[in-house]
Structures are given as C-alpha cells and as structure tokens.
Design a protein around this motif. Structure first.
Motif, short mmCIF file in Angstrom:
data_model
loop_
_atom_site.label_atom_id
_atom_site.label_comp_id
_atom_site.label_asym_id
_atom_site.label_seq_id
_atom_site.Cartn_x
_atom_site.Cartn_y
_atom_site.Cartn_z
N THR A 111 0.81 -1.22 0.00
CA THR A 111 0.00 0.00 0.00
C THR A 111 0.84 1.27 0.00
O THR A 111 0.54 2.21 -0.75
N PRO A 112 1.91 1.38 0.82
CA PRO A 112 2.73 2.59 0.75
C PRO A 112 3.35 2.81 -0.63
O PRO A 112 3.48 3.96 -1.08
N ALA A 113 3.72 1.73 -1.30
CA ALA A 113 4.29 1.87 -2.65
C ALA A 113 3.25 2.40 -3.63
O ALA A 113 3.55 3.22 -4.51
N VAL A 114 2.01 1.94 -3.48
CA VAL A 114 0.93 2.43 -4.33
C VAL A 114 0.70 3.93 -4.09
O VAL A 114 0.54 4.72 -5.02
N GLY A 115 0.69 4.32 -2.80
CA GLY A 115 0.50 5.72 -2.46
C GLY A 115 1.59 6.61 -3.03
O GLY A 115 1.33 7.68 -3.59
N LYS A 116 2.85 6.17 -2.93
CA LYS A 116 3.96 6.96 -3.47
C LYS A 116 3.90 7.05 -4.99
O LYS A 116 4.24 8.09 -5.58
N ALA A 117 3.48 5.97 -5.63
CA ALA A 117 3.37 5.99 -7.08
C ALA A 117 2.29 6.98 -7.52
O ALA A 117 2.47 7.72 -8.50
N TYR A 118 1.19 7.02 -6.78
CA TYR A 118 0.12 7.97 -7.12
C TYR A 118 0.60 9.41 -6.95
O TYR A 118 0.38 10.26 -7.82
N LEU A 119 1.27 9.68 -5.85
CA LEU A 119 1.78 11.03 -5.60
C LEU A 119 2.85 11.41 -6.61
O LEU A 119 3.07 12.61 -6.86
N GLY A 120 3.51 10.42 -7.20
CA GLY A 120 4.52 10.68 -8.21
C GLY A 120 3.96 10.91 -9.59
O GLY A 120 4.72 11.08 -10.54
N GLY A 121 2.63 10.87 -9.72
CA GLY A 121 2.00 11.16 -11.01
C GLY A 121 1.42 9.95 -11.71
O GLY A 121 0.79 10.08 -12.76
N ASN A 122 1.60 8.75 -11.16
CA ASN A 122 1.07 7.54 -11.78
C ASN A 122 -0.33 7.27 -11.22
O ASN A 122 -0.51 6.42 -10.35
N GLU A 123 -1.33 7.98 -11.73
CA GLU A 123 -2.68 7.86 -11.18
C GLU A 123 -3.33 6.52 -11.53
O GLU A 123 -4.25 6.08 -10.84
#
Length: 226
Positions: A111-123
């Motif tokens: 889950t933290p990896a998913v959150g960081k990916a989203y914040l990095g622009g990978n919606e």
C-alpha cells in the motif's frame, strides 16, 4: 521434556495475547481516508512514516505475536475441563490469524508503494486489482478468526482454571473487532471504524486477565473433559 520448562514458555506466551492486541489497537486508531473520494489524501496517509511504522509493528507484528499467544492459550487449557473445545478452537483461530497475515503484509509493504506511485503522477496505479483468491483467503481468515476466538472465549469460561468473565470479555472483544469493526468497516466506509480499536482493547484486557491468572497458577494437568 521438563514440564516446568514447558510451563514457563506457556505462561510467557499468554502475555503475548495482551501485547498483540494492544499493538493491533494502535495500528487501527487512525482510519484511512476514502481512496475513492479523496485519493490524494489517501496516498499521503499510506505513504507516511507513521503508517509504515504502525502497520509494521502494530498490524503485521501484532498478528505474528498473537499466534504465539493463541498456541499458549490452547496449551494452557488443554488439561482443563474445556480441553476438547480449546484445542480445535485454538487451531481455527490460529489458522484464521495466519490467513489474515496476507492483507496485513500487503497493507504494510504494498500500500505505501501504491500511495507513493500515485503522488509521483502515476494515477493509474489506483486501478490496481488483486486476484479474487486474495479476497477469498481474507474472508476465510475472518471467518476462522471469529469462530475460533468465540470458541476460545467459551473454553475460557468453561475451563474452571481461568476467570469466566475474561472469556466473556474475549468474546465481546472479538465480535466488536472483527464483525462490528473490520467487516462493518469494509461494508460501509472502506476503512477501520472506532469499534475496531475498541474491540482490540477489550481483547487486550481479557488477555491480560488470562495471563495474570496463568502466571499465578500452575498449568492445569489433564483432567476429564466435558
């Protein structure tokens, strides 16, 4: 094997019960934002250091420690009047808890990896789908954990060696945590409800009561079961 040595391990294991449930209560204190309504807030929450630490030591760590406590409780009750009930109840609760390690590990590391990916622009990462087999394992784990915990509470009540009301508290805490907390939370808000940490605290109190009694008394020798 030296029975005195075994008894010490069993008594030590009983203290794992309150420790594990206090850790679990800590990890469920702050509910996650709804990922569908506010994915950015959810992503910031799950990628925070607090989330990582609380789930590593609270959710995953608490689940692992609880297995030690469940085995110890089953061993302690094996020679009591409720031994025939306690052992299968312990096996069911332990199996359910082991299955619940799957979502606990995913919440801690994926889950933290998913959150960081989203914040990095990978919606698009929010569209990530897990296989149905994981949901099935989770639901089976919940069912076994609820049934096993309730039966363990009944075994404590009927044991004749542990406080009856500790068993009643254990049952109430299990229903509050699993049914009115985890299940109801998934069905409504998609996150933990206040009933979840409340149920965990009740189980921690019941576990501490059991452990305190177990330390003060010898591990029961085998007696006729009912």
């Amino acid at each position: 094997m030296n029975t005195r040595y075994t008894s010490r391990w069993v008594r030590a294991g009983l203290w794992a019960l309150p420790v594990s449930w206090l850790a679990t209560a800590w990890s469920s204190l702050e509910p996650q934002p709804d990922p569908e309504k506010d994915p950015a807030a959810w992503a910031r929450f799950v990628s925070s250091d607090y989330y990582q630490v609380s789930h590593l030591f609270g959710s995953t760590g608490g689940t692992i420690v609880s297995l030690f406590g469940l085995f110890a409780l089953g061993c302690y009750l094996a020679g009591s009047r409720s031994g025939r009930l306690a052992l299968p109840a312990m096996a069911a609760a332990a199996a359910g808890t082991a299955l619940l390690l799957v979502p606990a590990v995913i919440s801690t590391f994926v889950t933290p990896a998913v959150g960081k990916a989203y914040l990095g622009g990978n919606e698009d990462v929010m569209q990530l789908d897990f296989p149905e087999s994981m949901s099935a394992a989770f639901l089976l784990g919940l069912l076994l954990a609820v049934v096993g915990s309730v039966l363990l509470g009944i075994a404590v009540w009927r044991s004749g060696v542990l406080p009856r009301w500790a068993g009643a508290l254990w049952i109430a805490g299990a229903l509050l945590f699993y049914v009115l907390g985890a299940v109801l939370g998934m069905a409504t808000t998609g996150s933990s409800l206040p009933t979840q940490p409340a149920g965990a605290v009740l189980m921690a109190v019941a576990g501490a009561w059991v452990a305190w009694t177990g330390v003060r008394h010898a591990v029961p020798s085998e007696t006729p079961t009912r």
